[in-house]
Design a protein around this motif. Structure first.
Motif, PDB file in Angstrom:
ATOM      1  N   ARG A 126      56.231  70.866   8.811  1.00 48.84           N
ATOM      2  CA  ARG A 126      55.675  70.738  10.162  1.00 48.84           C
ATOM      3  C   ARG A 126      54.300  71.398  10.166  1.00 48.84           C
ATOM      4  N   GLU A 128      50.162  71.545  11.891  1.00 49.37           N
ATOM      5  CA  GLU A 128      49.292  71.260  13.024  1.00 49.37           C
ATOM      6  C   GLU A 128      47.853  71.544  12.616  1.00 49.37           C
ATOM      7  N   GLY A 149      53.733  74.112  25.821  1.00 51.16           N
ATOM      8  CA  GLY A 149      54.272  73.417  24.648  1.00 51.16           C
ATOM      9  C   GLY A 149      53.308  73.436  23.481  1.00 51.16           C
ATOM     10  N   THR A 150      51.997  73.338  23.775  1.00 53.03           N
ATOM     11  CA  THR A 150      50.997  73.374  22.705  1.00 53.03           C
ATOM     12  C   THR A 150      51.051  74.689  21.946  1.00 53.03           C
ATOM     13  N   GLU A 152      53.529  76.896  21.799  1.00 53.40           N
ATOM     14  CA  GLU A 152      54.813  77.029  21.099  1.00 53.40           C
ATOM     15  C   GLU A 152      54.811  76.223  19.802  1.00 53.40           C
ATOM     16  N   ARG A 153      54.289  75.007  19.863  1.00 54.72           N
ATOM     17  CA  ARG A 153      54.258  74.150  18.675  1.00 54.72           C
ATOM     18  C   ARG A 153      53.398  74.765  17.575  1.00 54.72           C
ATOM     19  N   HIS A 156      55.064  77.951  15.866  1.00 57.35           N
ATOM     20  CA  HIS A 156      56.257  77.797  15.028  1.00 57.35           C
ATOM     21  C   HIS A 156      56.121  76.753  13.918  1.00 57.35           C
ATOM     22  N   ALA A 157      54.956  76.142  13.785  1.00 60.32           N
ATOM     23  CA  ALA A 157      54.755  75.173  12.701  1.00 60.32           C
ATOM     24  C   ALA A 157      54.794  75.882  11.349  1.00 60.32           C
TER      25      ALA A 157
END
Length: 235
Positions: A126, A128, A149-150, A152-153, A156-157
């Motif tokens: 995962r 980004e 959400g941005t 958090e993503r 945790h990537a």
């Protein structure tokens, strides 16, 4: 059925029933029961699946200008090899240098090599990628709370590439979001790839000393030279 069939030859008459019987068909008989074969799915090729997935994702997300980017710098290539050997508990990578010295090219090359290398083992990754100005825009509060959400993503990537660190104009809100991102990933030993035009006091002035401190144990690669973009235009 059963009537003689005329022929032009002096042979015994051929009966239609005899033809059907020879073919195994018996009028009035119950149809033969064919045992269904059990469904046997094709073996799942995890490596092929991950390789195709990685290729599609890279093609969709790498900007066309950097579609052929490779980590063709010894220190960047060494960092990629270390990541593929053990991507857990791993330092970040910071490329610094003046504008146009190839930092973004090498960063995208490192991303490509890492994603393809992990896929070749049949594993997923995962990842980004964004720029500091784009991150600031994405972190500004919105009615649909997409900014939550941005963050958090990105936090945790497995891998995050943040281009042009220090180029974004900070507000109290976006500065807090950047610190949360950098601190979380540093605390959890989740690697990031950064590019920045400056280090030391200029970077501190742009992003703060807390963020600058958390880059202290990253692998740093300094790039020097003139702006390659201008060299290409004048060639």
């Amino acid at each position: 059925m059963g009537e003689p069939v005329s022929t032009d030859h002096d042979t015994e008459p051929v009966r239609a029933g005899d033809i059907l019987a020879a073919a195994g068909f018996r009028p009035g008989a119950e149809p033969a029961q064919v045992e269904p074969k059990p469904f046997e799915p094709e073996p799942f090729d995890r490596i092929a699946f991950r390789t195709d997935q990685a290729a599609a994702t890279l093609a969709a997300r790498i900007p066309p200008m950097f579609a052929d980017a490779t980590p063709d710098h010894p220190q960047v290539a060494a960092w990629v090899r270390r990541f593929l050997a053990n991507r857990h508990d791993f330092p970040s990578l910071v490329l610094v240098g003046p504008t146009g010295t190839g930092k973004t090219w090498l960063c995208w090359g490192a991303v490509r090599a890492v994603v393809e290398g992990v896929a070749a083992r049949g594993e997923g990754l995962r990842w980004e990628a964004t720029t500091h100005p784009a991150l600031n825009a994405a972190l500004r509060p919105s009615a649909d709370n997409a900014h939550v959400g941005t963050l958090e993503r990105l936090m945790h990537a497995d891998l995050v590439f943040l281009d042009d660190l220090g180029a974004g104009k900070q507000t109290e809100w976006t500065g807090d979001g950047l610190l949360r991102l950098v601190d979380y990933r540093w605390s959890h030993r989740l690697p990031m790839i950064y590019s920045a035009n400056a280090v030391g006091q200029p970077l501190i002035n742009a992003v703060g000393d807390r963020i600058n401190s958390r880059l202290g144990d990253a692998v740093k690669v300094a790039l020097l030279g003139d702006d390659r973009r201008w060299r290409r235009r004048s060639a």
